[in-house]
Design a protein around this motif. Structure first.
Motif, PDB file in Angstrom:
ATOM      1  N   THR A  28       0.788  -1.227  -0.078  1.00 31.37           N
ATOM      2  CA  THR A  28      -0.145  -0.136   0.096  1.00 31.37           C
ATOM      3  C   THR A  28       0.820   1.288  -0.063  1.00 31.37           C
ATOM      4  N   ALA A  30      -0.496   3.983   1.006  1.00 29.17           N
ATOM      5  CA  ALA A  30      -0.997   5.052   1.996  1.00 29.17           C
ATOM      6  C   ALA A  30       0.076   5.630   2.953  1.00 29.17           C
ATOM      7  N   ASP A  32      -1.336   7.770   5.647  1.00 27.80           N
ATOM      8  CA  ASP A  32      -1.951   8.210   6.774  1.00 27.80           C
ATOM      9  C   ASP A  32      -2.949   6.725   7.053  1.00 27.80           C
ATOM     10  N   ALA A  33      -3.542   6.692   8.412  1.00 24.16           N
ATOM     11  CA  ALA A  33      -3.992   5.448   8.752  1.00 24.16           C
ATOM     12  C   ALA A  33      -5.420   5.391   8.158  1.00 24.16           C
ATOM     13  N   ASP A  35      -6.475   6.377   5.013  1.00 23.51           N
ATOM     14  CA  ASP A  35      -6.046   5.778   3.496  1.00 23.51           C
ATOM     15  C   ASP A  35      -5.490   4.366   3.470  1.00 23.51           C
ATOM     16  N   LEU A  36      -4.634   3.966   4.634  1.00 18.91           N
ATOM     17  CA  LEU A  36      -4.274   2.611   4.513  1.00 18.91           C
ATOM     18  C   LEU A  36      -5.657   1.571   5.067  1.00 18.91           C
ATOM     19  N   THR A  37      -6.670   2.152   5.643  1.00 19.17           N
ATOM     20  CA  THR A  37      -7.654   1.210   6.058  1.00 19.17           C
ATOM     21  C   THR A  37      -8.431   1.177   4.738  1.00 19.17           C
ATOM     22  N   GLU A  39      -7.290   1.382   1.623  1.00 15.82           N
ATOM     23  CA  GLU A  39      -6.731   0.686   0.651  1.00 15.82           C
ATOM     24  C   GLU A  39      -6.729  -0.765   0.952  1.00 15.82           C
ATOM     25  N   LEU A  57       4.245  -1.656   3.467  1.00 18.14           N
ATOM     26  CA  LEU A  57       4.271  -0.051   3.184  1.00 18.14           C
ATOM     27  C   LEU A  57       5.082   0.160   2.068  1.00 18.14           C
ATOM     28  N   VAL A  69       4.337   8.004   7.946  1.00 16.97           N
ATOM     29  CA  VAL A  69       3.987   6.807   8.178  1.00 16.97           C
ATOM     30  C   VAL A  69       3.966   6.363   9.412  1.00 16.97           C
ATOM     31  N   ALA A  75       0.169   5.764   8.631  1.00 13.76           N
ATOM     32  CA  ALA A  75      -0.205   4.256   8.124  1.00 13.76           C
ATOM     33  C   ALA A  75       0.053   3.031   8.868  1.00 13.76           C
TER      34      ALA A  75
END
Length: 309
Positions: A28, A30, A32-33, A35-37, A39, A57, A69, A75
Motif C-alpha cells: 500500500t 498509503a 495515513d491511517a 487511507d491505509l484502512t 486501501e 508499506l 507513516v 499508516a
C-alpha cells in the motif's frame, strides 16, 4: 500492490480457490491511517481473501515520508490494528535508495521484512551494510528489481524462452546468505521453470567475473545510464581512489530522477579520497570487465563535482 493497475484482481483469478497454497503479499502507498484502512479493504476485496499474509508499506523512500507513516495517525498505526484484527498476518516495508530510512525501519522493530532493490547493475548501496543489518535484526530480505527492470536479459525481441543470463543474475543475488527471496518479473512458463533452478545453485565466487563480462557485452543502454558494474575488480588503486563509488556518484548525479540526483553529490563529497588523486597510471584498465576508460571518467567526475566539499 494497489498502485499496480488491476494486478490484485488478476492474481485473485488464479488464487481465490487455492488460497491456502500461497503466501500472499501486497503493498500500500498509503501514508495515513484512514487511507491505509481504505486501501486494505480494497485489496482484500480485489484479492478475494479475508487476510493478507504480508502487507507492506510501499516505497517509503525518504525520511519525511517515514516520519509521516510512523507518526500517530499514520499508516503504520492502522496496519498494526489490522494485524490485531487478523486481516494482516505480517508487516513489511519497501524502500528505495535512502539508507537512513532503511536504517530507521530496521531499528524500529515494527517490520518483519524489508524489500530492497539489488542487482548487478544498480545495487543501491544495500549489499555491504543494509542487507546484513536487516539479517541481524531477524528481518526477511526481499529483493526487488533483480533484473533491473528486465535490462539484464540476453533475449532477442519478443522471445519468451528461458534466459540463462537472467538466471545467473538471480543466482548471484541468492548467493548472499542474507537474501530470503527474490521477486523477478515472469512472462512465460519456461522462465518460471528456469528461475526456480537458480534457488538450488547459488553462484560461486569463480563465476562472478564471467557474469559481469556477459552483462558488459550486452552493450545496452541501461535505465540509469550505468556503465560501471560495481564489481570492484579495478581495486586496489595505488592511490586508494575508490573508483566504483566515484562511478556510482557520477551515475546518480546524471541519471537518477531529478529529486534524487543530489545523492550523487552527497556520495562524492563523503569520500575521503576523490578523483583528483588519480595519476592515470592505468593499472586499473586491464582489470575492468566493461573495458571502461577509467581515468577519463575520473576526469569527468572532477568536472561534474567541481566546487564540492
Amino acid at each position: 500492490a494497489r498502485s499496480y493497475d488491476d494486478s490484485e484482481a488478476k492474481i485473485a483469478k488464479a488464487l481465490a480457490r487455492r488460497r491456502s497454497e500461497y503466501v500472499l503479499a501486497t503493498k500500500t502507498g498509503a501514508a495515513d491511517a484512514a487511507d491505509l484502512t481504505s486501501e486494505l479493504e480494497a485489496s482484500l476485496r480485489e484479492l478475494q481473501t479475508d487476510h493478507i499474509d504480508l502487507y507492506q508499506l510501499h516505497s517509503v523512500s525518504d525520511l519525511q515520508r517515514w516520519q509521516r507513516v510512523t507518526a500517530p495517525g499514520g499508516a503504520l498505526q492502522a496496519a498494526k490494528k489490522a494485524q490485531q484484527q487478523g486481516k494482516v498476518l505480517h508487516l513489511g516495508i519497501s524502500i528505495h535508495r535512502d539508507l537512513d530510512t532503511m536504517r530507521a525501519a530496521i531499528a524500529c522493530g515494527e517490520f518483519e521484512s524489508i524489500m530492497l532493490a539489488y542487482n548487478p547493475l544498480d545495487p543501491e548501496n544495500v549489499r555491504e551494510e543494509i542487507m546484513p543489518l536487516a539479517h541481524r535484526a531477524a528481518m526477511s530480505v526481499i529483493i526487488m528489481k533483480p533484473l533491473s527492470g528486465g535490462a539484464l536479459s540476453a533475449r532477442v525481441g519478443e522471445e519468451k524462452t528461458a534466459d540463462p543470463l537472467a538466471v545467473d543474475c538471480l543466482r548471484l543475488i541468492l548467493s548472499h546468505p542474507e537474501v530470503s527471496v527474490v521477486i523477478p518479473g515472469i512472462e512465460s512458463p519456461p522462465e518460471i521453470e528456469a528461475n526456480v533452478t537458480a534457488a538450488d545453485r547459488p553462484m560461486q565466487e569463480a563465476e562472478k567475473e564471467s557474469l559481469l563480462r556477459r552483462i558488459a557485452a550486452l552493450g545496452k543502454s541501461f535505465r540509469y545510464g550505468q556503465v560501471c558494474l560495481q564489481c570492484g575488480y579495478c581495486l586496489p588503486c595505488p592511490n586508494e581512489v575508490p573508483i566504483p563509488k566515484i562511478m556510482r556518484a557520477i551515475m546518480m548525479a546524471r541519471e537518477y530522477p531529478e529529486n534524487l540526483r543530489p545523492m550523487g553529490r552527497a556520495l562524492y563529497d563523503s569520500l575521503v579520497v576523490k578523483a583528483d588523486a588519480c595519476e592515470e597510471c592505468e593499472t586499473c584498465l586491464p582489470k575492468c570487465p566493461a573495458s571502461l576508460r577509467i581515468p577519463q571518467r575520473l576526469r569527468e567526475a572532477l568536472a561534474l563535482f567541481a566546487g564540492g566539499a
